[in-house]
Design a protein around this motif. Sequence first.
Motif, PDB file in Angstrom:
ATOM      1  N   UNK A 121       0.846  -1.186   0.000  1.00  0.00           N
ATOM      2  CA  UNK A 121       0.000   0.000   0.000  1.00  0.00           C
ATOM      3  C   UNK A 121       0.887   1.243   0.000  1.00  0.00           C
ATOM      4  N   UNK A 122       0.477   2.243  -0.754  1.00  0.00           N
ATOM      5  CA  UNK A 122       1.234   3.497  -0.790  1.00  0.00           C
ATOM      6  C   UNK A 122       0.263   4.668  -0.851  1.00  0.00           C
ATOM      7  N   UNK A 123       0.680   5.815  -0.355  1.00  0.00           N
ATOM      8  CA  UNK A 123      -0.215   6.955  -0.156  1.00  0.00           C
ATOM      9  C   UNK A 123      -0.491   7.807  -1.366  1.00  0.00           C
ATOM     10  N   UNK A 124      -0.742   7.164  -2.517  1.00  0.00           N
ATOM     11  CA  UNK A 124      -1.141   7.858  -3.738  1.00  0.00           C
ATOM     12  C   UNK A 124      -0.029   8.721  -4.341  1.00  0.00           C
ATOM     13  N   UNK A 125       1.227   8.510  -3.881  1.00  0.00           N
ATOM     14  CA  UNK A 125       2.348   9.249  -4.477  1.00  0.00           C
ATOM     15  C   UNK A 125       3.099   8.328  -5.434  1.00  0.00           C
ATOM     16  N   UNK A 126       3.942   7.428  -4.919  1.00  0.00           N
ATOM     17  CA  UNK A 126       4.698   6.505  -5.755  1.00  0.00           C
ATOM     18  C   UNK A 126       5.233   5.373  -4.893  1.00  0.00           C
ATOM     19  N   UNK A 127       5.256   4.177  -5.450  1.00  0.00           N
ATOM     20  CA  UNK A 127       5.797   3.047  -4.686  1.00  0.00           C
ATOM     21  C   UNK A 127       7.286   2.833  -4.939  1.00  0.00           C
ATOM     22  N   UNK A 128       7.816   3.391  -6.001  1.00  0.00           N
ATOM     23  CA  UNK A 128       9.239   3.412  -6.319  1.00  0.00           C
ATOM     24  C   UNK A 128       9.925   2.032  -6.165  1.00  0.00           C
ATOM     25  N   UNK A 129      10.889   1.926  -5.254  1.00  0.00           N
ATOM     26  CA  UNK A 129      11.683   0.695  -5.162  1.00  0.00           C
ATOM     27  C   UNK A 129      11.143  -0.313  -4.153  1.00  0.00           C
ATOM     28  N   UNK A 130      10.048   0.004  -3.494  1.00  0.00           N
ATOM     29  CA  UNK A 130       9.528  -0.870  -2.442  1.00  0.00           C
ATOM     30  C   UNK A 130       9.176  -2.273  -2.936  1.00  0.00           C
ATOM     31  N   UNK A 172      -0.611  11.543   5.879  1.00  0.00           N
ATOM     32  CA  UNK A 172      -0.767  12.983   6.108  1.00  0.00           C
ATOM     33  C   UNK A 172      -1.836  13.579   5.192  1.00  0.00           C
ATOM     34  N   UNK A 173      -2.445  14.672   5.654  1.00  0.00           N
ATOM     35  CA  UNK A 173      -3.363  15.430   4.813  1.00  0.00           C
ATOM     36  C   UNK A 173      -4.673  14.726   4.525  1.00  0.00           C
ATOM     37  N   UNK A 174      -5.346  15.216   3.480  1.00  0.00           N
ATOM     38  CA  UNK A 174      -6.647  14.696   3.063  1.00  0.00           C
ATOM     39  C   UNK A 174      -6.475  14.046   1.689  1.00  0.00           C
ATOM     40  N   UNK A 175      -5.796  12.927   1.664  1.00  0.00           N
ATOM     41  CA  UNK A 175      -5.400  12.302   0.402  1.00  0.00           C
ATOM     42  C   UNK A 175      -6.023  10.910   0.291  1.00  0.00           C
ATOM     43  N   UNK A 211      -3.686  15.171  -5.111  1.00  0.00           N
ATOM     44  CA  UNK A 211      -5.152  15.133  -5.143  1.00  0.00           C
ATOM     45  C   UNK A 211      -5.714  14.229  -6.233  1.00  0.00           C
ATOM     46  N   UNK A 212      -4.938  14.003  -7.291  1.00  0.00           N
ATOM     47  CA  UNK A 212      -5.427  13.162  -8.388  1.00  0.00           C
ATOM     48  C   UNK A 212      -5.288  11.682  -8.046  1.00  0.00           C
ATOM     49  N   UNK A 213      -6.359  10.975  -8.218  1.00  0.00           N
ATOM     50  CA  UNK A 213      -6.426   9.556  -7.867  1.00  0.00           C
ATOM     51  C   UNK A 213      -5.482   8.710  -8.714  1.00  0.00           C
ATOM     52  N   UNK A 214      -4.774   7.794  -8.068  1.00  0.00           N
ATOM     53  CA  UNK A 214      -3.993   6.793  -8.777  1.00  0.00           C
ATOM     54  C   UNK A 214      -4.693   5.448  -8.659  1.00  0.00           C
ATOM     55  N   UNK A 215      -4.549   4.652  -9.710  1.00  0.00           N
ATOM     56  CA  UNK A 215      -5.208   3.344  -9.735  1.00  0.00           C
ATOM     57  C   UNK A 215      -4.265   2.254  -9.222  1.00  0.00           C
ATOM     58  N   UNK A 216      -4.854   1.187  -8.741  1.00  0.00           N
ATOM     59  CA  UNK A 216      -4.078   0.035  -8.315  1.00  0.00           C
ATOM     60  C   UNK A 216      -3.428  -0.619  -9.539  1.00  0.00           C
ATOM     61  N   UNK A 217      -2.272  -1.224  -9.332  1.00  0.00           N
ATOM     62  CA  UNK A 217      -1.595  -1.926 -10.412  1.00  0.00           C
ATOM     63  C   UNK A 217      -1.283  -3.343  -9.956  1.00  0.00           C
ATOM     64  N   UNK A 218      -1.377  -4.266 -10.892  1.00  0.00           N
ATOM     65  CA  UNK A 218      -1.147  -5.668 -10.597  1.00  0.00           C
ATOM     66  C   UNK A 218      -0.150  -6.225 -11.611  1.00  0.00           C
ATOM     67  N   UNK A 219       0.904  -6.828 -11.115  1.00  0.00           N
ATOM     68  CA  UNK A 219       1.973  -7.319 -11.961  1.00  0.00           C
ATOM     69  C   UNK A 219       1.999  -8.845 -11.926  1.00  0.00           C
TER      70      UNK A 219
END
Length: 221
Positions: free
Chosen positions: A58-67, A94-97, A212-220
């Motif tokens: 799970x990630x806070x709608x920013x980026x999962x990067x190398x995790x 943090x915030x209203x995200x 603020x812009x929604x990111x979608x789940x990704x499945x690999x």
Amino acid sequence: MKRPLRYRTMGAVREGRGNPSPYSIFGAPVYAGRIPACSVDRFKKMKGSGTPCALVLTYGNRAYEDAPRELGDIAEANGFRIKGVATMASQHTYGQIQLGRPNKDDIAELQEFYFHMLAKAEEPETVIPPGNYPYKVVETKAKFKPTTNGNCLACGMCIRDCPVGAIEEDIKTVNDNCIGCMRCVKNCPMKAKSVVADAFSDFEKLLSERLKNRKENEFFV
């Protein structure tokens, strides 16, 4: 209308099938594009023997990067075979995200992914998780730490719940182990923990606007 899953086919490695094994799921939050150090220590204690597994982050709608790559490297080093990776956009600390995520639609997508993974558990191919190595270098100490107000009843819940033991026995002292997860703030029934600082308020507003812009789940797979 049901939203189609965002499946992405990653590079695959073919391995020996081995004996049928139980299925394992590694679940972890993403902090600044990495797996929290406290989670890494726990994951390294898990041992498999050609055991098929899925990685769920799970990630806070920013980026999962190398995790995903980091978690995958741990799983493979300990004897697990990665059959799929799910990266779930979630409510930020943090915030209203992305408030309320993962929601019922996200969970439905994750369930579909899970059953897809079960169906291919004994197939020989494994998935290479997204991400880079060397991993991103991050600051592990929290920039903002919670403080305690007069509502505190000294119940000790925050001490017990803290994943890194950052709250001292006096309950008010937060040491440098703090990673800023804000679990104590969210879980305190008396609302006795908070971050009181103009800089923190400004930071939350800025971050909320930026993400603020929604990111979608990704499945690999």
